[in-house]
Motif scaffolding. Sequence first.
Motif, PDB file in Angstrom:
ATOM      1  N   PHE A 130       0.730  -1.178   0.097  1.00 31.31           N
ATOM      2  CA  PHE A 130      -0.036   0.032  -0.075  1.00 31.31           C
ATOM      3  C   PHE A 130       0.788   1.324  -0.158  1.00 31.31           C
ATOM      4  CE2 PHE A 130      -3.100   2.925   2.016  1.00 31.31           C
ATOM      5  CZ  PHE A 130      -4.156   2.643   1.087  1.00 31.31           C
ATOM      6  N   GLU A 131       2.042   1.054   0.859  1.00 30.91           N
ATOM      7  CA  GLU A 131       2.836   2.348   0.788  1.00 30.91           C
ATOM      8  C   GLU A 131       3.366   2.708  -0.422  1.00 30.91           C
ATOM      9  OE1 GLU A 131       3.200  -0.295   2.508  1.00 30.91           O
ATOM     10  OE2 GLU A 131       5.082  -1.222   2.439  1.00 30.91           O
ATOM     11  N   CYS A 155      -4.927  -4.914   5.398  1.00 32.41           N
ATOM     12  CA  CYS A 155      -4.051  -4.395   4.951  1.00 32.41           C
ATOM     13  C   CYS A 155      -2.860  -4.121   6.096  1.00 32.41           C
ATOM     14  CB  CYS A 155      -4.441  -3.004   4.206  1.00 32.41           C
ATOM     15  SG  CYS A 155      -2.984  -1.846   3.535  1.00 32.41           S
ATOM     16  N   THR A 157       0.516  -2.361   6.370  1.00 26.26           N
ATOM     17  CA  THR A 157       1.586  -1.394   5.744  1.00 26.26           C
ATOM     18  C   THR A 157       2.512  -0.626   6.644  1.00 26.26           C
ATOM     19  OG1 THR A 157       1.611   0.612   4.539  1.00 26.26           O
ATOM     20  CG2 THR A 157      -0.051   0.444   6.014  1.00 26.26           C
TER      21      THR A 157
END
Length: 284
Positions: A130-131, A155, A157
């Motif tokens: 996601f980053e 998620c 992250t």
Amino acid sequence: MPRLRTRPVRDGDDIRAFFDAIAREYHECHGDADRLLAYRLALARRLLAPVLGGTLLEIGCGPGTHLFGLAGDFATAIGADLSPAMIEVAERIRRTHRRAAHIALYIEAAERLAPIEDESVDAVLCVGAFEHMPAKAAVLAQVQRVLRPGGRFACLTLNGDALWYRQLASRLGYEVRHLSSDRFVGTAEMQALLAGAGLALAESGYWRFVARGDMPAWTARCLQWLDALGAVWRPGLFRGGLYVCAEKQQAVRADAASRPFARKETVAAARIVQPVRRASRSSW
Ligand SMILES: C[S@@+](CC[C@H](N)C(=O)[O-])C[C@H]1O[C@@H](n2cnc3c(N)ncnc32)[C@H](O)[C@@H]1O
């Protein structure tokens, strides 16, 4: 261990080229690979527990380490990644996986997910990716689109609120982003992004993450102490990893929704009318 140097990127092509270039040698570089994988898989299984047995989609799946690790927990496992070279590596592993016939892979950006039909998956997972995704709202809009009502998004992250990422690293002259387009969100921004996409937060917390492969050993040891401190005190400030789990809300029946001041009752009624579709393992 040389310090990380941030690579400048202009657009998605540069991001793809970066991951294509590292795909063949891509491996766990932040600690004991088996131990870290077992830890992350256990967290993913716990967050996705209500939808195990259905269809899993991992976005930014890379070589499929988590996807293949979870393939036995789901009837179908789908991996999507921007990088053709990552998917090529994953495909080689898929062919010899005991559940190969139940695993599909796509070269596809998480912001598009064109091959995935609306409301066709029960779980979306995103680990360590996601980053790297610049259009985060667009990614979450796709997650919302492809999830079935009652489906879950998990998620894992980096924690953008961590003191290390917010202040310490730059003061000490460390770069923390592999790509100039990388962005680490904190809890409040993540929650706002999820709400903006119409995903209801089910759980949010912190997971053990220290980017040991990106820094000298002594720095990594200090961050591990900070992470351990964060496990008992001020986790938002000291922990390296942020996780969230969100749920796509059940559809609300039109006649019930039109009744004013009856939101709780409406949602309960909708659950009865349209239960979460959970394929049992044996039905596939
Ligand atoms: C650090 S790797 C993590 C891979 C895998 N999730 C894992 O934990 O082993 C990040 C992955 O995200 C992918 N990625 C980055 N941006 C993406 C995007 N916008 N859409 C889909 N995949 C993306 C990269 O190609 C890369 O394979």
